[in-house]
Design a protein around this motif. Structure first.
Motif, short mmCIF file in Angstrom:
data_model
loop_
_atom_site.label_atom_id
_atom_site.label_comp_id
_atom_site.label_asym_id
_atom_site.label_seq_id
_atom_site.Cartn_x
_atom_site.Cartn_y
_atom_site.Cartn_z
N LEU A 168 0.82 -1.23 0.00
CA LEU A 168 0.00 0.00 0.00
C LEU A 168 0.84 1.27 0.00
O LEU A 168 0.31 2.36 -0.17
N ARG A 169 2.13 1.15 0.21
CA ARG A 169 2.99 2.34 0.21
C ARG A 169 4.00 2.28 -0.95
O ARG A 169 3.81 2.90 -1.97
N ASP A 170 5.05 1.46 -0.82
CA ASP A 170 6.03 1.38 -1.92
C ASP A 170 5.36 0.81 -3.17
O ASP A 170 5.59 1.27 -4.29
N GLY A 171 4.51 -0.20 -2.96
CA GLY A 171 3.81 -0.83 -4.08
C GLY A 171 3.00 0.19 -4.85
O GLY A 171 3.00 0.21 -6.09
N ALA A 209 3.08 3.96 9.52
CA ALA A 209 3.00 5.16 8.69
C ALA A 209 4.42 5.61 8.40
O ALA A 209 5.26 5.67 9.30
N LEU A 210 4.68 5.91 7.13
CA LEU A 210 6.02 6.34 6.73
C LEU A 210 6.16 7.85 6.85
O LEU A 210 5.20 8.59 6.57
N CYS A 211 7.34 8.31 7.23
CA CYS A 211 7.59 9.76 7.27
C CYS A 211 9.09 10.03 7.15
O CYS A 211 9.91 9.19 7.54
N ILE A 271 5.69 3.83 13.77
CA ILE A 271 6.20 4.95 12.98
C ILE A 271 7.46 4.47 12.27
O ILE A 271 8.35 3.89 12.89
N HIS A 272 7.49 4.73 10.97
CA HIS A 272 8.65 4.33 10.15
C HIS A 272 9.25 5.62 9.57
O HIS A 272 8.67 6.23 8.68
N THR A 273 10.38 6.02 10.13
CA THR A 273 10.99 7.26 9.66
C THR A 273 12.28 6.97 8.91
O THR A 273 12.97 5.99 9.21
N PHE A 274 12.58 7.79 7.90
CA PHE A 274 13.77 7.48 7.09
C PHE A 274 14.49 8.75 6.64
O PHE A 274 13.90 9.82 6.52
N ILE A 275 15.79 8.55 6.41
CA ILE A 275 16.61 9.60 5.77
C ILE A 275 17.75 8.89 5.03
O ILE A 275 18.19 7.80 5.47
N PHE A 300 13.55 2.78 11.95
CA PHE A 300 14.37 3.78 11.24
C PHE A 300 15.00 3.14 10.01
O PHE A 300 15.61 2.07 10.09
N SER A 301 14.85 3.82 8.85
CA SER A 301 15.46 3.33 7.60
C SER A 301 16.57 4.26 7.14
O SER A 301 16.36 5.49 7.07
N ALA A 302 17.70 3.68 6.78
CA ALA A 302 18.81 4.44 6.19
C ALA A 302 18.68 4.30 4.68
O ALA A 302 19.18 3.32 4.10
N GLU A 303 17.99 5.23 4.05
CA GLU A 303 17.74 5.10 2.62
C GLU A 303 19.06 4.99 1.85
O GLU A 303 20.04 5.66 2.18
N ASP A 304 19.08 4.14 0.84
CA ASP A 304 20.27 3.88 0.02
C ASP A 304 21.41 3.28 0.86
O ASP A 304 22.60 3.51 0.58
N ILE A 347 15.75 -1.53 12.70
CA ILE A 347 16.60 -0.72 11.81
C ILE A 347 16.57 -1.37 10.43
O ILE A 347 16.80 -2.56 10.28
N ASN A 348 16.23 -0.55 9.45
CA ASN A 348 16.03 -1.09 8.11
C ASN A 348 17.21 -0.70 7.21
O ASN A 348 17.70 0.43 7.27
N VAL A 349 17.64 -1.65 6.38
CA VAL A 349 18.84 -1.48 5.56
C VAL A 349 18.44 -1.57 4.08
O VAL A 349 18.69 -2.59 3.42
N PRO A 350 17.82 -0.54 3.52
CA PRO A 350 17.28 -0.69 2.16
C PRO A 350 18.35 -0.76 1.08
O PRO A 350 19.36 -0.06 1.13
N ASP A 351 18.07 -1.64 0.11
CA ASP A 351 18.82 -1.62 -1.15
C ASP A 351 17.91 -0.81 -2.09
O ASP A 351 17.25 -1.36 -2.98
N THR A 352 17.90 0.48 -1.87
CA THR A 352 16.93 1.38 -2.49
C THR A 352 16.94 1.33 -4.01
O THR A 352 15.90 1.44 -4.65
N VAL A 353 18.13 1.18 -4.59
CA VAL A 353 18.22 1.21 -6.05
C VAL A 353 18.43 -0.18 -6.67
O VAL A 353 18.74 -0.31 -7.84
N VAL A 384 15.19 -5.75 6.15
CA VAL A 384 15.72 -5.52 4.80
C VAL A 384 14.60 -5.11 3.85
O VAL A 384 13.46 -5.55 4.02
N HIS A 385 14.97 -4.29 2.90
CA HIS A 385 13.98 -3.72 1.97
C HIS A 385 14.70 -3.67 0.62
O HIS A 385 15.53 -2.81 0.38
N CYS A 386 14.40 -4.66 -0.24
CA CYS A 386 15.20 -4.78 -1.47
C CYS A 386 14.38 -4.48 -2.70
O CYS A 386 13.28 -5.00 -2.87
N HIS A 387 14.96 -3.66 -3.57
CA HIS A 387 14.32 -3.38 -4.86
C HIS A 387 14.87 -4.33 -5.92
O HIS A 387 15.95 -4.90 -5.77
N ASN A 388 14.10 -4.45 -7.01
CA ASN A 388 14.33 -5.56 -7.93
C ASN A 388 14.96 -5.15 -9.26
O ASN A 388 14.79 -5.84 -10.25
O1 KIV Z 1 13.52 2.05 -1.07
C1 KIV Z 1 13.63 2.68 0.00
O2 KIV Z 1 14.72 3.05 0.44
C2 KIV Z 1 12.40 3.01 0.70
C3 KIV Z 1 12.54 3.57 2.07
C4 KIV Z 1 11.59 4.67 2.32
C5 KIV Z 1 12.40 2.47 3.08
O3 KIV Z 1 11.32 2.75 0.21
#
Ligand code: KIV
Ligand code: ZN
Length: 396
Positions: free
Chosen positions: A12-15, A72-74, A96-100, A138-142, A166-172, A201-205
Motif C-alpha cells: 500500500l505504500r512502496d507498491g 505510517a512512513l515519514c 512509525i517508520h521514519t527514514f533519511i 528507522f530506515s537508512a535510505e540507500d 533498523i532497516n537497511v534498504p537496497d533502495t536502487v 531488509v527492503h530490497c528493490h528488484n
Molecule cells: O527504497 C527505499 O529506500 C524506501 C525507504 C523509504 C524504506 O522505500
C-alpha cells in the motif's frame, strides 16, 4: 537467534508508488483487510504527509485492522512526523517508520547535508516518534551504497534513541546477494546495541535480485523482510511477498525459518490486487502467475498426473489454488488428453482416444492452446455419444 521472520508488507505504500498502481481509500482498506487475513505482521499503510487522501486512508486502516501492526512512513522532518503520529493514533498496534538517506551521493546531491547533520536529524526523529509510540522503525535510505562505518554509527545512535527496528534498504536494487549478506553480517556483528533492535531488509528488484538479497540477509541475521504482493513497487518493484514466503516454506530443509503467513491466502491476495489495480500478473510470475502450476509438455503432464512431486516443488493448494492446470497443446500426450477428457466426462477406449488425439494435435498446430470448449466441440462432431466410465482405457 529467533527463527521467526517478520513480514512487513509495503504494497500500500512502496507498491502504490509504481506507475499505474494508485488506489483509492476504499480499495486500500479492502486490500489491508486481505493482508491481515494473509497474516502479515506489519502493514505499511501509506505516507501520510503525501496527501490528505493518504493521511485519511492510513487513519482508516489503523481503525479497522486489529491483528497486524499498522505503519505510517515519514521523513525525519517534524511536519512529516506529526502527520504520521496522528495518522496511526487509532491503531491497535501503531508503528512509525521514519527514514533519511545515508549514502554520500544522496547527502551531496539530494539533501545537501553533512553526515553529522543527517545523524542528528535521524536521532531527533526517532526520539520524537518514541515519545508517542514504542514501535519505531528507522530506515537508512540507500544503505547498500552507504559507508558501512557510517551505517554502524547512525544505527547505533538511533537504537540508543529508541528505534526497535533498523532497516537497511537496497533502495536502487544495486546489491549482489553475497555483498548484501556481508553488509548485514557486518552490521549485526558491529552495532554494539543490536540486541535491542530487529534488522530489517527492503530490497528493490532492478537487477531481479530482490528476493535473493532478502534471503541472503536473513541468513546473515536480518529478521524482518519488507515486501509486496506480486512484487510491485518503485521501478522494477520490491521483493515479492509470495516468493519470499514460499521460498522459506518450500526450502525448510535448508532454511529453518518461520513466518506467520497463511499461505493459502496468497493466491487470493494476488488476484485482489490485480483486480483492484486493473494490472494483471505476468503469466510466468513465480507462485501466482497463471502458468506457475500449468503443464503443457506431454512428459511433464504424464509425470504430474502420476505424482505431482515429479514436476511441482509445492502444491497449488498450498497457495490457495484448487488444482494444477493441465493445458492441452501441441506438446501434450495421449495420457494427459485422456485425463482431460475424463474431467469433461468422456471416457474413451484406446481406439477412440487415438482418433481424438489426431484431431486435437491438428487443432493444436493451428492454435496455441486447445481449450475445453474445443475438446467438447471435437467430441460433439464424432460419433462418440455416451459419457460412459465403463468404456475407459486411460484412467489408470
Ligand atoms: O527504497 C527505499 O529506500 C524506501 C525507504 C523509504 C524504506 O522505500
Ligand atoms: Zn523502497
Amino acid at each position: 537467534m529467533d527463527s521467526h521472520i517478520t513480514i512487513f508488507d509495503t504494497t500500500l505504500r512502496d507498491g502504490e508508488q509504481s506507475p499505474g498502481y494508485s488506489m483509492n481509500k476504499q480499495e486500500k482498506v479492502q486490500l489491508a483487510l486481505q493482508l491481515e487475513k494473509l497474516g502479515v505482521d506489519v502493514i505499511e499503510a501509506g505516507f501520510p504527509i503525501a496527501s490528505d487522501g493518504d493521511y485519511e486512508t492510513v487513519r482508516e486502516i489503523g481503525k479497522i485492522v486489529k491483528k497486524s501492526s499498522v505503519a505510517a512512513l515519514c521523513r525525519t522532518r517534524y511536519v512529516d512526523l506529526e502527520r504520521a503520529v496522528s495518522a496511526v493514533e487509532l491503531a491497535a498496534k501503531p508503528r512509525i517508520h521514519t527514514f533519511i538517506a545515508t549514502s554520500d551521493i544522496h547527502l551531496k546531491y539530494k539533501l545537501q547535508k553533512s553526515r553529522e547533520e543527517v545523524l542528528e536529524s535521524a536521532v531527533k526523529a526517532v526520539e520524537f516518534a518514541k515519545s508517542y509510540y514504542d514501535d519505531v522503525e528507522f530506515s537508512a535510505e540507500d544503505a547498500s551504497r552507504s559507508d558501512p562505518e557510517y551505517l554502524i554509527e547512525i544505527f547505533t545512535a538511533v537504537i540508543e534513541a529508541g528505534a526497535t527496528t533498523i532497516n537497511v534498504p537496497d533502495t536502487v536494487g544495486y546489491a549482489l546477494p553475497w555483498e548484501y549478506g556481508e553488509l548485514i553480517k557486518t552490521l549485526n556483528e558491529n552495532i554494539p546495541n543490536i540486541d535491542q533492535a530487529t534488522i530489517s531488509v527492503h530490497c528493490h528488484n532492478d537487477l531481479g535480485l530482490a528476493v535473493a538479497n532478502s534471503l541472503m540477509a536473513v541468513r546473515n541475521g536480518a529478521r524482518q523482510i519488507e515486501c509486496t504482493v506480486n512484487g510491485i513497487g518503485e521501478r522494477a518493484g520490491n521483493a515479492s511477498l509470495e516468493e519470499v514466503v514460499m521460498a522459506i516454506e518450500t526450502r525448510k530443509n535448508n532454511m529453518a525459518y518461520t513466518t506467520g503467513i497463511n499461505t493459502k491466502e496468497i493466491f487470493s491476495s494476488s488476484q485482489l490486487l490485480a483486480q483492484i489495480t486493473g494490472k494483471g500478473v505476468q503469466p510466468n510470475k513465480a507462485i501466482v502467475g497463471e502458468n506457475a502450476f500449468a503443464h503443457e509438455a506431454g512428459i511433464h503432464q504424464h509425470g504430474v498426473l502420476k505424482n505431482p512431486l515429479t514436476y511441482e516443488i509445492m502444491t497449488p493448494e498450498s497457495v490457495g489454488l484448487t488444482c494444477n492446470r493441465i493445458v492441452i497443446g501441441k506438446h501434450s500426450g495421449r495420457f494427459a488428453l485422456g485425463k482431460k477428457l475424463e474431467e469433461l466426462g468422456y471416457f474413451l477406449n484406446k481406439e477412440d482416444l487415438n482418433q481424438i488425439y489426431n484431431e486435437v494435435t491438428k487443432l493444436a498446430d493451428k492454435q496455441k492452446v486447445v481449450e475445453d470448449k474445443d475438446l467438447i466441440s471435437i467430441m460433439a462432431n464424432t460419433n462418440y455419444s455416451k459419457k460412459n466410465p465403463d468404456n475407459s482405457f486411460v484412467a489408470g
